[in-house]
Design a protein around this motif. Structure first.
Motif, short mmCIF file in Angstrom:
data_model
loop_
_atom_site.label_atom_id
_atom_site.label_comp_id
_atom_site.label_asym_id
_atom_site.label_seq_id
_atom_site.Cartn_x
_atom_site.Cartn_y
_atom_site.Cartn_z
N ALA A 34 0.85 -1.20 0.00
CA ALA A 34 0.00 0.00 0.00
C ALA A 34 0.88 1.25 0.00
CB ALA A 34 -0.92 -0.01 1.20
N LYS A 38 -2.63 6.87 1.58
CA LYS A 38 -3.84 6.28 1.01
C LYS A 38 -4.57 5.46 2.08
CE LYS A 38 -2.87 7.79 -3.11
NZ LYS A 38 -3.71 8.78 -3.81
N ASP A 39 -5.74 4.96 1.70
CA ASP A 39 -6.53 4.09 2.57
C ASP A 39 -6.40 2.65 2.11
OD1 ASP A 39 -7.33 6.42 3.83
OD2 ASP A 39 -9.24 6.55 2.75
N THR A 89 -6.96 4.06 7.43
CA THR A 89 -7.00 5.34 6.73
C THR A 89 -5.69 6.09 6.93
OG1 THR A 89 -8.01 6.42 8.65
CG2 THR A 89 -9.50 5.52 6.98
N ASN A 90 -5.33 6.89 5.86
CA ASN A 90 -4.14 7.75 5.90
C ASN A 90 -2.91 6.95 6.35
OD1 ASN A 90 -2.60 10.05 5.66
ND2 ASN A 90 -3.21 10.90 7.65
N SER A 192 4.36 1.43 -6.60
CA SER A 192 4.24 2.45 -7.63
C SER A 192 5.50 2.46 -8.49
CB SER A 192 4.02 3.83 -7.02
OG SER A 192 5.15 4.22 -6.25
#
Length: 364
Positions: A34, A38-39, A89-90, A192
């Motif tokens: 992740a 982001k969540d 979250t976050n 990414s």
């Protein structure tokens, strides 16, 4: 003594086993990757019933507790969906680790087949920039990123947008062999990736041109541009001259054709307008009264109605013969009949004769 050696060996084996276990845990692959900020939802592999009690554990700490649909405890930024999945979250670095669910039935017994999930958190990959260094006939490309962002990044190279399968930070090539090729570098992590802008090997290798770059201190392209401008002007002048010459020739041919047509009409139809000649002859007679001719061959007797000589011929003969003053007589002398030039010419009416004076009768 033997007992001490045995105890020492046992302690060494235990330490080695613990080190091996910890190293194995640290190198375990991630179940999910992740991005920071982001969540993410950690799925529950078991089916949640309304009568069950659900607990979520992050590494060794419990972060959520729910009994028969009622939340007893949870971490501030976390939540659980209806099916029991954990909502994060976050995301940041403290979210990474192992998440383990625990499910109990109404009797408080643990339901088996639970599954732990390892979550890895990565920052977004930065966009790299390719730099090049020339060395003799070679060129070296380097894929650069900021040092603080280079953690957990891997590198790859693309030549003309095709993967080279080379995963190094630098790439070396012969400059002449890659004269027209473009290169990109790619940085990526499990979450990414980013690709740099394309670059070429210039100015490490540049094919020599036949023409010099400068001539007398002036760029060769300036001479080429000036020569092209002069050629363009000459072409325009030639086109204008050709158009004018063609137009002048066309006008001359037109005038020549008109003159030739006029001359041909005069040769083919010399008496095309008899009435016009007759009208001119009558005007000539009106201005110059007929004079008697001394040649008998051209005179006609009074009252003669036969064919007369052609007017044009008669007019020509009048110009050729000398004029003789008319005799003092009130009566016009008889004229001889005139010869006919052409049978097909129109016959004019007879000339008017003067009235004869009747003899006066004496009065009684």
């Amino acid at each position: 003594m033997l007992m001490k050696m045995a105890a020492a060996s046992t302690t060494s084996l235990l330490l080695l086993c613990c080190f091996a276990i910890s190293r194995t845990d640290s190198q375990d692959p991630c179940d999910y990757n992740a991005l920071k900020g982001k969540d993410f939802i950690v799925p529950l592999s078991l089916k949640l019933e309304p009568s069950h009690r659900l607990k979520w554990k992050h590494n060794d700490n419990f972060i959520f507790d729910q009994r028969q649909g009622k939340v007893l405890f949870k971490r501030k930024e976390d939540d659980v969906s209806e099916n029991g999945s954990l909502k994060l979250t976050n995301l940041n670095d403290r979210h990474k680790g192992i998440y383990t669910p625990e499910l109990f039935n109404q009797d408080g017994n643990v339901i088996e087949n639970r599954k732990s999930i390892r979550l890895c958190i990565f920052g977004p990959a930065p966009k790299p920039k390719v730099t090049k260094v020339c060395s003799s006939a070679d060129v070296t490309f380097t894929c650069g990123v900021q040092a603080e962002l280079a953690k957990d990044l891997k590198f790859a190279w693309l030549q003309n947008d095709k993967d080279l399968k080379e995963y190094t930070k630098t790439l070396k090539r012969n400059a002449e062999q890659v004269e027209k090729d473009s290169f990109r570098c790619k940085v990526f992590n499990p979450a990414s990736s980013e690709t740099s802008d394309a670059v070429t090997q210039e100015p490490c290798y540049k094919r020599k041109s036949i023409f010099p770059e400068k001539l007398l201190g002036i760029s060769t392209w300036i001479y080429v541009g000036a020569g092209g401008g002069i050629v363009l002007v000459l072409v325009i002048v030639v086109i204008i001259c050709c158009v004018r010459a063609k137009r002048k020739k066309r006008m001359l041919l037109k005038e020549e054709g008109e003159l030739r047509l006029q001359w041909t009409n005069e040769q083919q139809h010399p008496h095309h307008h008899p009435h016009h000649h007759q009208h001119q002859h009558q005007q000539h007679q009106h201005n110059h009264p007929p004079e008697p001719h001394h040649h008998r061959s051209q005179q006609q007797p009074a009252g003669h109605t036969g064919p007369r000589q052609h007017r044009s011929k008669q007019h020509r003969e009048q110009h050729q013969l000398p004029r003789v003053p008319p005799e003092p007589s009130s009566r016009r002398p008889p004229q001889a009949p005139r010869a006919v030039d052409q049978i097909d010419d129109e016959q004019p009416p007879p000339l008017p004769q003067p009235r004869k004076k009747a003899a006066k009768t004496p009065r009684v």
